[in-house]
Design a protein around this motif. Structure first.
Motif, PDB file in Angstrom:
ATOM      1  N   PRO A  62       6.812  -5.144  -7.801  1.00  0.00           N
ATOM      2  CA  PRO A  62       6.877  -5.099  -6.081  1.00  0.00           C
ATOM      3  C   PRO A  62       5.798  -5.775  -5.267  1.00  0.00           C
ATOM      4  CG  PRO A  62       7.317  -3.111  -7.363  1.00  0.00           C
ATOM      5  CD  PRO A  62       6.894  -4.122  -8.397  1.00  0.00           C
ATOM      6  N   ILE A  63       4.673  -5.680  -5.963  1.00  0.00           N
ATOM      7  CA  ILE A  63       3.524  -6.468  -5.084  1.00  0.00           C
ATOM      8  C   ILE A  63       3.945  -8.029  -5.375  1.00  0.00           C
ATOM      9  CG2 ILE A  63       1.851  -6.582  -7.274  1.00  0.00           C
ATOM     10  CD1 ILE A  63       0.828  -5.806  -3.805  1.00  0.00           C
ATOM     11  N   LEU A  64       4.193  -8.689  -6.446  1.00  0.00           N
ATOM     12  CA  LEU A  64       4.494  -9.890  -6.705  1.00  0.00           C
ATOM     13  C   LEU A  64       5.533 -10.605  -5.800  1.00  0.00           C
ATOM     14  CD1 LEU A  64       4.139 -10.280 -10.415  1.00  0.00           C
ATOM     15  CD2 LEU A  64       2.669 -11.069  -8.776  1.00  0.00           C
ATOM     16  N   ALA A  65       6.480  -9.484  -5.514  1.00  0.00           N
ATOM     17  CA  ALA A  65       7.465  -9.967  -4.258  1.00  0.00           C
ATOM     18  C   ALA A  65       7.225 -10.019  -3.162  1.00  0.00           C
ATOM     19  CB  ALA A  65       8.760  -8.805  -4.438  1.00  0.00           C
ATOM     20  N   VAL A  66       6.206  -9.140  -2.685  1.00  0.00           N
ATOM     21  CA  VAL A  66       5.756  -9.122  -1.318  1.00  0.00           C
ATOM     22  C   VAL A  66       4.591 -10.358  -1.201  1.00  0.00           C
ATOM     23  CG1 VAL A  66       4.170  -7.954   0.146  1.00  0.00           C
ATOM     24  CG2 VAL A  66       6.276  -6.609  -0.957  1.00  0.00           C
ATOM     25  N   LEU A  67       3.791 -10.540  -2.264  1.00  0.00           N
ATOM     26  CA  LEU A  67       2.825 -11.512  -2.120  1.00  0.00           C
ATOM     27  C   LEU A  67       3.563 -13.141  -1.987  1.00  0.00           C
ATOM     28  CD1 LEU A  67       0.048 -10.188  -4.066  1.00  0.00           C
ATOM     29  CD2 LEU A  67       0.070 -10.496  -1.819  1.00  0.00           C
ATOM     30  N   SER A  68       4.826 -13.084  -2.755  1.00  0.00           N
ATOM     31  CA  SER A  68       5.337 -14.411  -2.935  1.00  0.00           C
ATOM     32  C   SER A  68       6.041 -14.527  -1.415  1.00  0.00           C
ATOM     33  CB  SER A  68       6.256 -14.266  -4.124  1.00  0.00           C
ATOM     34  OG  SER A  68       5.851 -14.053  -5.027  1.00  0.00           O
ATOM     35  N   ALA A  69       6.647 -13.636  -0.868  1.00  0.00           N
ATOM     36  CA  ALA A  69       7.258 -14.013   0.332  1.00  0.00           C
ATOM     37  C   ALA A  69       6.139 -14.130   1.457  1.00  0.00           C
ATOM     38  CB  ALA A  69       8.001 -12.902   0.721  1.00  0.00           C
ATOM     39  N   ALA A  95       9.516  -4.961   3.863  1.00  0.00           N
ATOM     40  CA  ALA A  95      10.216  -4.794   2.571  1.00  0.00           C
ATOM     41  C   ALA A  95       9.150  -4.204   1.733  1.00  0.00           C
ATOM     42  CB  ALA A  95      10.421  -6.221   1.838  1.00  0.00           C
ATOM     43  N   GLY A  96       8.003  -4.327   1.757  1.00  0.00           N
ATOM     44  CA  GLY A  96       6.942  -3.307   1.056  1.00  0.00           C
ATOM     45  C   GLY A  96       7.001  -2.072   1.472  1.00  0.00           C
ATOM     46  N   ALA A  97       7.186  -1.994   2.700  1.00  0.00           N
ATOM     47  CA  ALA A  97       7.193  -0.441   3.139  1.00  0.00           C
ATOM     48  C   ALA A  97       8.564   0.430   2.759  1.00  0.00           C
ATOM     49  CB  ALA A  97       7.296  -0.408   4.814  1.00  0.00           C
ATOM     50  N   VAL A  98       9.745  -0.388   2.601  1.00  0.00           N
ATOM     51  CA  VAL A  98      10.843   0.085   2.235  1.00  0.00           C
ATOM     52  C   VAL A  98      10.563   0.385   0.743  1.00  0.00           C
ATOM     53  CG1 VAL A  98      13.192  -0.393   1.777  1.00  0.00           C
ATOM     54  CG2 VAL A  98      12.409  -1.104   3.920  1.00  0.00           C
ATOM     55  N   ASP A 117       0.909   4.426   3.251  1.00  0.00           N
ATOM     56  CA  ASP A 117       1.278   2.888   2.689  1.00  0.00           C
ATOM     57  C   ASP A 117       2.476   2.482   3.651  1.00  0.00           C
ATOM     58  OD1 ASP A 117      -0.895   2.380   1.168  1.00  0.00           O
ATOM     59  OD2 ASP A 117       0.427   2.839  -0.887  1.00  0.00           O
ATOM     60  N   MET A 118       3.333   3.341   3.780  1.00  0.00           N
ATOM     61  CA  MET A 118       4.536   3.054   4.576  1.00  0.00           C
ATOM     62  C   MET A 118       4.220   3.089   6.012  1.00  0.00           C
ATOM     63  SD  MET A 118       7.437   5.602   3.127  1.00  0.00           S
ATOM     64  CE  MET A 118       7.161   6.897   4.248  1.00  0.00           C
ATOM     65  N   LEU A 119       3.435   3.619   6.439  1.00  0.00           N
ATOM     66  CA  LEU A 119       2.836   3.554   7.941  1.00  0.00           C
ATOM     67  C   LEU A 119       2.167   2.178   8.176  1.00  0.00           C
ATOM     68  CD1 LEU A 119       3.080   5.279  10.563  1.00  0.00           C
ATOM     69  CD2 LEU A 119       0.811   5.686   9.992  1.00  0.00           C
ATOM     70  N   THR A 120       1.288   2.008   7.273  1.00  0.00           N
ATOM     71  CA  THR A 120       0.673   0.528   7.372  1.00  0.00           C
ATOM     72  C   THR A 120       1.248  -0.413   7.162  1.00  0.00           C
ATOM     73  OG1 THR A 120      -1.364   1.701   6.334  1.00  0.00           O
ATOM     74  CG2 THR A 120      -1.416  -0.717   6.520  1.00  0.00           C
ATOM     75  N   TYR A 121       2.088  -0.759   6.098  1.00  0.00           N
ATOM     76  CA  TYR A 121       3.013  -1.854   6.187  1.00  0.00           C
ATOM     77  C   TYR A 121       3.902  -1.893   7.007  1.00  0.00           C
ATOM     78  CZ  TYR A 121       1.456  -1.741   1.227  1.00  0.00           C
ATOM     79  OH  TYR A 121       0.586  -1.916   0.075  1.00  0.00           O
ATOM     80  N   GLY A 122       4.639  -0.839   7.481  1.00  0.00           N
ATOM     81  CA  GLY A 122       5.707  -0.869   8.449  1.00  0.00           C
ATOM     82  C   GLY A 122       5.140  -1.341   9.957  1.00  0.00           C
TER      83      GLY A 122
END
Length: 155
Positions: A62-69, A95-98, A117-122
């Motif tokens: 998950p973190i690798l997907a967000v960081l890659s994007a 996407a990280g929030a989802v 986390d959801m609030l911050t990422y969103g």
């Protein structure tokens, strides 16, 4: 605190206690927060995102997907595709929030509580996408009251 210690034996405690302190002596439980934090608990959902025998990148997908994007978005910004690159960065945070909301374990994507986390990422994702869409020249999104606010405060 009442406890008895015999030579070579573990302490026998008669009161309610919490975990032993740094010296191994049991401490009385209290509802007060400690003055000094000695360790922290893993955030909810902070476990591996894949089985433990999987390689490290697979466990942290998950973190690798967000960081890659985000990295691809920054590359696009560097290649002068500003609007699309910044929208991609905001979409990666959304996407990280989802993922934080839907997946039970997200590895290192979990930093704080699930809600925080959801609030911050969103919020950051929405703000970046909106700002990218309002960027000049030729904005994709125009919010009329913002122009009036700018005219009233700056011009």
């Amino acid at each position: 605190m009442r406890h008895a210690v015999n030579a070579g034996d573990e302490p026998t405690v008669t009161d309610a206690v919490s975990a032993p302190d740094a010296e191994g002596k049991p401490r009385r439980t209290t509802r007060r927060f400690p003055r000094i934090t000695r360790d922290t608990a893993r955030p909810e959902g902070g476990g591996r995102a894949a089985p433990g025998d999987a390689p490290a990148p697979a466990r942290q997908w998950p973190i690798l997907a967000v960081l890659s994007a985000v990295g691809l978005g920054l590359l696009l910004v560097a290649l002068d595709v500003f609007r699309f690159g910044t929208i991609l960065i905001g979409a990666a945070l959304l996407a990280g929030a989802v993922m934080r909301w839907t997946l039970p374990s997200v590895g290192m994507l979990a930093v704080r509580s699930r809600f925080t986390d959801m609030l911050t990422y969103g919020v950051l994702g929405v703000a970046i996408v909106l700002l990218a869409m309002m960027a000049q020249p030729n904005p994709l999104l125009e919010i009329p009251f913002l122009d009036d606010t700018l005219h009233f405060t700056v011009r």
